[in-house]
Design an enzyme around this catalytic site. Sequence first.
Site, mmCIF file in Angstrom:
data_model
loop_
_atom_site.group_PDB
_atom_site.id
_atom_site.type_symbol
_atom_site.label_atom_id
_atom_site.label_comp_id
_atom_site.label_asym_id
_atom_site.label_seq_id
_atom_site.Cartn_x
_atom_site.Cartn_y
_atom_site.Cartn_z
ATOM 1 C CB CYS A 113 -0.933 0.012 1.197
ATOM 2 S SG CYS A 113 -1.973 -1.431 1.264
ATOM 3 C CG HIS A 253 -2.962 3.394 2.261
ATOM 4 N ND1 HIS A 253 -3.579 3.037 1.090
ATOM 5 C CD2 HIS A 253 -3.031 2.310 3.080
ATOM 6 C CE1 HIS A 253 -4.001 1.788 1.193
ATOM 7 N NE2 HIS A 253 -3.696 1.331 2.387
ATOM 8 C CG ASN A 283 -6.831 -0.475 1.510
ATOM 9 O OD1 ASN A 283 -6.103 -0.162 0.561
ATOM 10 N ND2 ASN A 283 -6.355 -0.918 2.653
HETATM 11 O O1 UT7 Z 1 -3.849 -1.235 3.371
HETATM 12 C C1 UT7 Z 1 -2.904 -1.774 4.243
HETATM 13 C C2 UT7 Z 1 -3.075 -1.238 5.589
HETATM 14 N N1 UT7 Z 1 -4.251 -1.839 6.190
HETATM 15 C C3 UT7 Z 1 -4.766 -1.288 7.250
HETATM 16 O O2 UT7 Z 1 -4.311 -0.259 7.667
HETATM 17 C C4 UT7 Z 1 -5.872 -2.022 7.968
HETATM 18 C C5 UT7 Z 1 -5.775 -1.722 9.419
HETATM 19 N N2 UT7 Z 1 -6.771 -2.442 10.235
HETATM 20 C C6 UT7 Z 1 -8.073 -2.090 10.256
HETATM 21 O O3 UT7 Z 1 -8.508 -1.218 9.522
HETATM 22 C C7 UT7 Z 1 -8.980 -2.775 11.241
HETATM 23 O O4 UT7 Z 1 -8.173 -3.495 12.152
HETATM 24 C C8 UT7 Z 1 -10.007 -3.732 10.589
HETATM 25 C C9 UT7 Z 1 -11.059 -2.926 9.839
HETATM 26 C C10 UT7 Z 1 -9.318 -4.693 9.661
HETATM 27 C C11 UT7 Z 1 -10.716 -4.534 11.668
HETATM 28 O O5 UT7 Z 1 -11.393 -3.644 12.576
HETATM 29 P P1 UT7 Z 1 -11.286 -3.863 14.152
HETATM 30 O O6 UT7 Z 1 -12.134 -2.871 14.784
HETATM 31 O O7 UT7 Z 1 -9.810 -3.843 14.478
HETATM 32 O O8 UT7 Z 1 -11.918 -5.292 14.328
HETATM 33 P P2 UT7 Z 1 -11.277 -6.584 14.995
HETATM 34 O O9 UT7 Z 1 -10.324 -7.216 14.052
HETATM 35 O O10 UT7 Z 1 -10.760 -6.246 16.365
HETATM 36 O O11 UT7 Z 1 -12.529 -7.496 15.170
HETATM 37 C C12 UT7 Z 1 -13.595 -7.170 16.073
HETATM 38 C C13 UT7 Z 1 -14.730 -8.116 15.828
HETATM 39 C C14 UT7 Z 1 -14.311 -9.573 15.780
HETATM 40 O O12 UT7 Z 1 -15.308 -10.367 16.349
HETATM 41 P P3 UT7 Z 1 -15.120 -10.957 17.834
HETATM 42 O O13 UT7 Z 1 -13.898 -11.812 17.773
HETATM 43 O O14 UT7 Z 1 -14.970 -9.770 18.725
HETATM 44 O O15 UT7 Z 1 -16.380 -11.701 18.053
HETATM 45 C C15 UT7 Z 1 -14.280 -9.865 14.295
HETATM 46 O O16 UT7 Z 1 -14.496 -11.209 13.985
HETATM 47 O O17 UT7 Z 1 -15.338 -7.822 14.580
HETATM 48 C C16 UT7 Z 1 -15.440 -9.017 13.825
HETATM 49 N N3 UT7 Z 1 -15.362 -8.700 12.419
HETATM 50 C C17 UT7 Z 1 -16.446 -8.431 11.696
HETATM 51 N N4 UT7 Z 1 -17.767 -8.391 11.990
HETATM 52 C C18 UT7 Z 1 -18.624 -8.100 11.014
HETATM 53 C C19 UT7 Z 1 -14.257 -8.607 11.643
HETATM 54 N N5 UT7 Z 1 -14.613 -8.292 10.390
HETATM 55 C C20 UT7 Z 1 -15.970 -8.172 10.394
HETATM 56 C C21 UT7 Z 1 -16.919 -7.868 9.394
HETATM 57 N N6 UT7 Z 1 -18.217 -7.846 9.758
HETATM 58 N N7 UT7 Z 1 -16.568 -7.591 8.137
#
Ligand code: UT7
Length: 383
Positions: A113, A253, A283
């Site tokens: 990215c 980004h 993204n």
């Molecule tokens: O381009 C390269 C650079 N990339 C980035 O900068 C990405 C950086 N990371 C992020 O933007 C975020 O970490 C994400 C958007 C990927 C994830 O968001 P988050 O708030 O950090 O969620 P999480 O990974 O902590 O997950 C929280 C919960 C989990 O469920 P449990 O384990 O708490 O029950 C996930 O399974 O949200 C769940 N979850 C979803 N729920 C509904 C993860 N993805 C989804 C989804 N829909 N699409």
Amino acid sequence: MRYAHITGWGAYVPPRVVTNDELSHVVDTTDEWITERTGIKTRHIAGADDHTSTMAIKAGREALKVANLDPAKLELVICATSTPDYLMPNTASLIQDGLGASHAGAFDLNAACSGFVYALTVGTAMLRSGLYRNALVIGAEAMSRVMDWTDRTTCVLFGDGAGAVVLEARDEPGGVMSCRLGSDGSGAEFLKVPLGTRIPIHPLNMVNGNGPTMKMAGNEVFRFATKTMNQVTRQVAADAGIAVDDIDLIIPHQANQRILATAAKQLDYPLERIYSNLERLGNTSAASVPLAMIDALNEGRLHAGDHLMMIGFGGGLTWGACLVQWTYSPADRRWSPYKRARQALRLALAGPRSWAGRIERRLDFWELRRRRADRRRDRGNPT
Ligand code: UT7
């Protein structure tokens, strides 16, 4: 002293728009979750005929038109991508051919990215050194092709597209003024598409979740991204001798709206001046910074003299930032109808020229075989 000015730009996103609601029928997710946690509402997804190179060619054509640059005068094509058409040949050569840039060198650059910011830095260095007079710098990605469409933690985030800029060397100060690049390979595991020579192409490697689809430790990348945006912005502003508040617009980004909001707080910088088109495009990895820059421009948010900070962060882990003094002025864009027609003709002839090249090579090969056969026959039947 020579300066690298951005004199042309072009964007392409595939027409197919996929909404969050649509994705909620594909994986266990909701519009609310995606909107709240990321800021994304829609993304553009490549159709069967869209590839990284074809999207980049469309963006590149537009950029050459804006810059009034004849494709035959283009000297360098740099394509930042982590989703190349092939492992080999490089995507930039396909783009060079598709544009009819018959005198240009071409290479790919993979810094995930951060790719566009890396490519802009390399292009700027090439021009500043005096080795090249112009370059087409592209960020292009077909992220949808490396998604695991059963993994809700990644497939809702990414989209496809390409953004291109023409860089030209000029004596007047301005353009890309200062750049910094960084890397920390100890975080390589956090974001990857496991396809390459460590994972030989074999049917067994394509099953049980080992296929070449993206895997991401979102939380780790999130932490890294916010820290990086803060640090690199301060460093590059200091390198350029300006205060963070003197930056008129930050083009980061486009990964997550919450990353941008956190960075705004850490930098004590107004969020309204951190550009975001995440809601519409998601993204798009290496394409996100140029696509955001072009959207900002089209929305009238960039003016001659403005200081613009472009920031990349992502897989590698890699990061980088470039401070650009925007020098666009409508007066630069005047070109005679003759030159415009010649450029249009060159762009239109790129396809036929490429086919002619292929046919010529085939004819050469047949001729070579015929001559060899003649020589063998002559040796066998000395007269
Ligand atoms: O381009 C390269 C650079 N990339 C980035 O900068 C990405 C950086 N990371 C992020 O933007 C975020 O970490 C994400 C958007 C990927 C994830 O968001 P988050 O708030 O950090 O969620 P999480 O990974 O902590 O997950 C929280 C919960 C989990 O469920 P449990 O384990 O708490 O029950 C996930 O399974 O949200 C769940 N979850 C979803 N729920 C509904 C993860 N993805 C989804 C989804 N829909 N699409």
